[in-house]
Design an enzyme around this catalytic site. Structure first.
Site, short mmCIF file in Angstrom:
data_model
loop_
_atom_site.label_atom_id
_atom_site.label_comp_id
_atom_site.label_asym_id
_atom_site.label_seq_id
_atom_site.Cartn_x
_atom_site.Cartn_y
_atom_site.Cartn_z
N LYS A 59 54.27 -25.41 -49.90
CA LYS A 59 52.89 -24.93 -49.87
C LYS A 59 52.05 -25.92 -49.09
CE LYS A 59 48.88 -23.87 -52.78
NZ LYS A 59 48.39 -23.62 -54.16
N ASP A 68 50.30 -25.99 -60.53
CA ASP A 68 50.28 -26.90 -59.39
C ASP A 68 49.97 -28.30 -59.92
OD1 ASP A 68 50.17 -24.31 -58.23
OD2 ASP A 68 49.16 -25.10 -56.44
N LYS A 122 54.22 -29.29 -52.45
CA LYS A 122 52.90 -28.95 -51.91
C LYS A 122 52.29 -30.20 -51.29
CE LYS A 122 48.35 -27.43 -53.65
NZ LYS A 122 47.65 -26.89 -54.84
#
Length: 215
Positions: free
Chosen positions: A175, A82, A145
């Site tokens: 996300k 991430d 994300k």
């Protein structure tokens, strides 16, 4: 759908062991940790992925540094990365740099590693969100994300998730992370297009109680 997350600076090894135990008990998809905590003791027979953050939380790391960090995390057992973009570059409209930054991490952590790109949506306007999402998918990201959960501008919103999903379409997933604290919020994010949720108070969310200290 939950990445069970613990990214506090004061996190200890004992905290990570407790995180894994809770993740296995709850049946979350993964645990998400700081790269310095890797490798972590996930049982060999456990159906639990490991995600590590990269360039976290500011994104103000040189692309080469992010690439090294991502590659080391994969070597240390991470299944997913991430990463945080350079938000300032996005605010300046330097989307070519945003894309090359992501591409550097993608090259360092190639498939089957999953790459999620944190754009810090609360700090961006709609046009910037769209441009960053396009840069992410063009660089080969698997997910876009919303948030680190640490930015003062805030975390995920339903509106941002919906815009992000409309932008990436079938080219990537979304996300939602940062401030997803209740089951109702989680359902709203999923309805807007999220297929993964970053949650630190996962037990409280799933049990319908109020989490303490979650981001």
């Amino acid at each position: 759908m939950i990445d069970h997350t613990l990214l506090k600076p004061e996190t200890t090894r004992a905290d990570i062991e407790a995180l894994i135990t809770e993740a296995l008990d709850l049946g979350t998809y993964s645990v998400c940790v700081s790269p310095s905590m890797l490798p972590i003791p996930v049982p060999d027979n456990a159906d639990l992925k490991v995600a590590a953050v990269c360039g976290f939380p500011s994104g103000k790391h040189d692309s080469t540094v992010k690439a090294v960090e991502a590659a080391q995390a994969i070597r240390d057992g991470a299944d997913e990365i991430d990463m945080v973009i350079d938000i300032g570059a996005a605010k300046e409209g330097r989307y070519d740099y945003v894309q090359s930054d992501i591409a550097a991490v993608r090259a360092a952590a190639p498939s089957p590693a999953v790459l999620k790109v944190i754009i810090e949506s609360a700090a961006l306007n709609d046009d910037e969100i769209v441009a960053c999402c396009i840069a992410a998918v063009d660089a080969g990201a698997d997910f876009v994300k919303t948030s680190t959960g640490f930015h003062p501008a805030g975390g995920a919103t339903v509106e941002a998730v919906r815009l992000m999903k409309e932008t990436v379409g079938d080219r990537a997933e979304v996300k939602a992370s940062g401030g997803v604290r209740t089951f109702e919020q989680a359902e709203a994010m999923i309805a807007a297009g999220a297929t993964r949720l970053g949650v630190s108070g996962s037990r409280a969310l799933l049990e319908g109680t109020t989490p303490s200290g979650s981001y």
